[in-house]
Structures are given as structure tokens and as C-alpha cells.
Design an enzyme around this catalytic site. Structure first.
Site, short mmCIF file in Angstrom:
data_model
loop_
_atom_site.label_atom_id
_atom_site.label_comp_id
_atom_site.label_asym_id
_atom_site.label_seq_id
_atom_site.Cartn_x
_atom_site.Cartn_y
_atom_site.Cartn_z
N MET A 200 -31.92 -9.55 3.83
CA MET A 200 -32.02 -9.88 2.41
C MET A 200 -33.25 -9.20 1.80
SD MET A 200 -30.51 -13.67 2.03
CE MET A 200 -31.93 -14.59 2.61
N GLY B 111 -40.77 -8.16 11.67
CA GLY B 111 -39.61 -8.68 12.40
C GLY B 111 -38.36 -7.88 12.07
N HIS B 112 -38.16 -7.61 10.77
CA HIS B 112 -37.00 -6.80 10.37
C HIS B 112 -37.11 -5.38 10.95
CE1 HIS B 112 -37.25 -9.66 6.77
NE2 HIS B 112 -36.05 -9.90 7.25
N GLN C 27 -24.85 -17.87 0.25
CA GLN C 27 -25.47 -18.64 1.33
C GLN C 27 -26.62 -19.53 0.84
OE1 GLN C 27 -26.55 -14.88 3.44
NE2 GLN C 27 -28.41 -15.96 3.99
N ASP D 237 -33.20 -16.79 13.60
CA ASP D 237 -32.16 -17.61 12.96
C ASP D 237 -31.12 -17.91 14.03
OD1 ASP D 237 -32.92 -17.50 9.92
OD2 ASP D 237 -33.22 -15.49 10.72
N GLN E 47 -27.56 -19.19 13.17
CA GLN E 47 -26.83 -18.08 12.54
C GLN E 47 -26.34 -17.10 13.61
OE1 GLN E 47 -28.34 -15.99 8.94
NE2 GLN E 47 -28.96 -14.38 10.34
N LEU F 212 -42.56 -14.78 11.71
CA LEU F 212 -42.58 -14.05 10.44
C LEU F 212 -41.34 -14.43 9.64
CD1 LEU F 212 -43.70 -10.47 11.57
CD2 LEU F 212 -45.11 -12.42 10.86
N SER F 213 -41.54 -14.61 8.35
CA SER F 213 -40.42 -14.96 7.46
C SER F 213 -40.80 -14.58 6.04
CB SER F 213 -40.15 -16.47 7.53
OG SER F 213 -39.33 -16.86 6.45
N ARG G 23 -40.15 -16.25 3.62
CA ARG G 23 -40.52 -17.49 2.93
C ARG G 23 -41.97 -17.91 3.20
NH1 ARG G 23 -34.66 -18.86 3.87
NH2 ARG G 23 -33.79 -18.97 1.78
P1 AMP Z 1 -33.31 -12.22 6.45
O1 AMP Z 1 -33.61 -11.03 5.61
O2 AMP Z 1 -34.40 -13.22 6.50
O3 AMP Z 1 -31.95 -12.80 6.16
O4 AMP Z 1 -33.22 -11.69 7.93
C1 AMP Z 1 -32.50 -10.55 8.27
C2 AMP Z 1 -32.46 -10.44 9.77
O5 AMP Z 1 -33.79 -10.38 10.27
C3 AMP Z 1 -31.79 -11.64 10.45
O6 AMP Z 1 -31.03 -11.18 11.56
C4 AMP Z 1 -32.98 -12.46 10.89
O7 AMP Z 1 -32.69 -13.29 12.00
C5 AMP Z 1 -33.96 -11.38 11.26
N1 AMP Z 1 -35.33 -11.89 11.23
C6 AMP Z 1 -35.97 -12.53 10.22
N2 AMP Z 1 -37.21 -12.90 10.59
C7 AMP Z 1 -37.36 -12.48 11.88
C8 AMP Z 1 -38.41 -12.58 12.85
N3 AMP Z 1 -39.56 -13.17 12.57
N4 AMP Z 1 -38.20 -12.04 14.06
C9 AMP Z 1 -37.03 -11.44 14.38
N5 AMP Z 1 -36.00 -11.32 13.52
C10 AMP Z 1 -36.16 -11.84 12.29
#
Ligand code: AMP
Length: 303
Positions: free
Chosen positions: A39, A45-46, A70, A168, A171, A202-203, A205
Site C-alpha cells: 500500500m 521491511g517492504h 480492506q 501480517d 493475511q 516496522l509499519s 502506521r
Molecule cells: P502493507 O503496505 O503494509 O500492506 O504491506 C505490504 C507488504 O509488506 C505485506 O506483505 C506486509 O506483510 C509486508 N510488510 C509490512 N511491514 C513489514 C515488516 N515490518 N516486515 C516484513 N514485511 C512487512
């Protein structure tokens, strides 16, 4: 310091037609393709997902799409951070090949609905055993929204491989089940959770957190580690969950949605955890910010 000038920025594709053209070109060149759905508002992480994808495919395409299907009507869809220019720079540093960032009306031409609204369109409904639990309890329709957009992205991009984060976990489990149950010709890879040096996962949010909340947030990781250690000392799972739920509340968390210890494949509840792999999952709120995390403990580490 990374020298950007030597690296080509990824192609930015915003239309389905342009995506199909690129995909056809790669097909003709005999190149394998990996998809990393996101997103946006990308962090390390990404980027680690992208690097993992690069190790397994000739070309990597990152989708950036804040998917309304979602988010519940009262969730953070409107304020979710949208930072495409920065994301392009970040993806240049890792050498991603393309970004697919479609307009919402191209993805949902008839109707844009939220997770908890009735949709008139086809959607993928994951089995209740995987959605009526953990995050699905407080987020009705969320995982149907996730599964639907991921299947749409798979059909649009037609990758051989896709990478998702273990961060996640529910998910990931639901998507693995979708791929298996619907015989999708795609290999899913899971990437380990990337963490800040203090343990916080990491997030995107995390940036909603105040300084005080940010300093409390790593306690989630600490709590999961405590539970894992004490499970091995034969403490009862229920007593540990109750104890550490209260610990989080006492230290300033505003709500603990759940702490759970589950089977890492099926997410089913576990009576005993002494000889099997398990996953500890947690969802808790600091102010209006909802954080999730998990810790997978492999059977090999229990011996
Ligand atoms: P998102 O943009 O938050 O929907 O995440 C996109 C992808 O990145 C999803 O597969 C998440 O599980 C993964 N993701 C998000 N945060 C992390 C993290 N800290 N470590 C590993 N993967 C992550």
C-alpha cells in the site's frame, strides 16, 4: 551513501493497458516475474521483500495501491500515508523494475466499497475458520478485501511468484490458503518481519504514534518473547496471556485486542505448546493506532 545516478528508476505504470503491454514484453523475452503487493509508504521491511523477490525472479514489480475494500468505514483509509514520490526513490535504490500504481476507479470501475459495506461485485471470501478469529473479529470484511485485491493483482500482473511479509501473519496464512485452494499457479514466499533496533515491527502506521507511544510500542515484541520463554518453563498459555495482557494495559496500552498462541499453519487454538511449532500473535492499541505483531517459534527451537 547510495549513488542514485547509476540506477534507473522503476517504470511507473498507472494504467492496466500499460501493465499488460509491459507484461507481454517480459513474457516474449522469457523473463520470470515476481510481484510485491504493497500500500506504499515504503520502509525497509517492504524493500527487503523486493530484495527477496529479486533473488527468485528476473523482474520485480511492486504494486502500490491503498485498497479501500480492506478498510472499514471508520478505519484510517483517508489518512493512510500516500508518499509515491518517496517510494519511487526507495525502489530506485533497490533496483525494482516497475511500480504498478493504479487509480482506484480502474481497479473498481463499478463501485468503490469499504470492507464492512455490501458490495455488488464479485469478491473472494476466505473460509470463516481463518477470518472469524484474531484480526478478523474486529475487522469484518477486511480479509475478503485483501484476498480480492490480491487475486485481482495476480490476474493483472500474472507473476510466477509473489512475496508477502510474515508481519501480517493471518493475511499470509489466508493468502497461502487461497493459492492452494484455488490452484493458483503462483509461488508465495514469506519474508521475515523487519524490526527497528528496539524490536518494534516496522509499519507505515508507526508514524501515527506520539513520542511517548513510540517508546512504549516495542513492549509488544518484548511481551511475545517473554511468553515464548515462559511457555518453555511450563507456564500455562492462558495464565501467560492474562498476565501479559494486563501488563500491557498497566504500562499504557489503551486496548489489547488479543494475545493468542496458535498453530502456525492453521491458526487453530493450541491446547499444549510443548512439542510443536506455534505462533504468538498480538493486536493492541496505543491511542487510535492499532499495532499488530507476531512471533513464530519453530519446533526445532523447542528441543
Ligand atoms: P502493507 O503496505 O503494509 O500492506 O504491506 C505490504 C507488504 O509488506 C505485506 O506483505 C506486509 O506483510 C509486508 N510488510 C509490512 N511491514 C513489514 C515488516 N515490518 N516486515 C516484513 N514485511 C512487512
Amino acid at each position: 551513501m547510495v549513488v542514485l545516478s547509476n540506477l534507473l528508476p522503476p517504470s511507473l505504470i498507472t494504467s492496466i493497458d500499460a501493465l499488460r503491454q509491459l507484461r507481454q514484453q517480459w513474457q516474449q523475452e522469457g523473463l520470470s516475474v515476481a510481484l510485491v503487493p504493497t500500500m506504499g509508504n515504503l520502509h525497509q521491511g517492504h524493500l527487503a521483500l523486493v530484495e527477496q523477490a529479486q533473488r527468485h525472479a528476473d523482474r520485480v514489480i511492486v504494486s502500490i495501491f491503498v485498497n479501500p475494500r480492506q478498510f472499514g468505514q471508520h478505519e484510517d483509509f483517508d489518512r493512510y500515508p500516500r508518499t509515491l514520490a518517496n517510494d519511487q526513490v526507495a525502489l530506485t535504490t533497490v533496483g525494482a523494475d516497475a511500480i504498478f500504481a493504479p487509480d482506484v476507479h480502474d481497479i473498481y470501475p463499478d463501485q468503490v466499497t469499504k470492507a464492512d459495506e455490501v458490495t455488488q461485485n464479485f469478491s473472494i471470501v476466505p473460509p470463516a475458520r481463518l477470518t472469524d478469529t484474531l484480526c478478523g473479529m474486529k475487522r469484518p470484511g477486511h480479509f475478503a478485501g485483501v484476498a480480492t485485491i490480491v487475486l485481482k493483482l495476480f490476474n493483472l500482473v500474472q507473476p510466477q511468484l509473489a512475496v508477502f511479509g510474515q508481519k501480517d501473519y493471518q493475511q499470509l496464512t489466508i493468502l497461502r490458503t487461497m493459492v492452494a485452494d484455488l490452484n493458483l499457479p503462483i509461488t508465495l514466499l514469506a519474508a521475515p518481519t523487519a524490526r527497528a533496533s528496539d524490536g518494534l515491527a516496522l509499519s507505515s502506521r508507526n508514524q501515527y504514534l506520539t513520542d511517548a507511544q513510540r517508546s512504549l510500542a516495542p513492549m509488544l515484541y518484548w511481551v511475545m518473547n517473554q511468553i515464548s520463554e515462559q511457555l518453555h518453563l511450563n507456564h500455562s498459555p492462558q495464565a501467560l496471556i492474562a498476565h501479559y495482557t494486563q501488563h500491557l494495559l498497566d504500562h499504557g496500552f489503551d486496548q489489547v485486542e488479543y494475545i493468542a498462541i496458535r498453530d502456525p499453519i492453521t491458526l487453530a487454538e493450541l491446547e499444549k505448546v510443548d512439542s510443536v511449532s506455534y505462533v504468538i500473535l498480538v493486536a493492541a492499541h496505543l491511542g487510535n493506532t492499532r499495532l499488530i505483531d507476531n512471533l513464530v517459534v519453530e519446533a526445532s527451537r523447542l528441543a
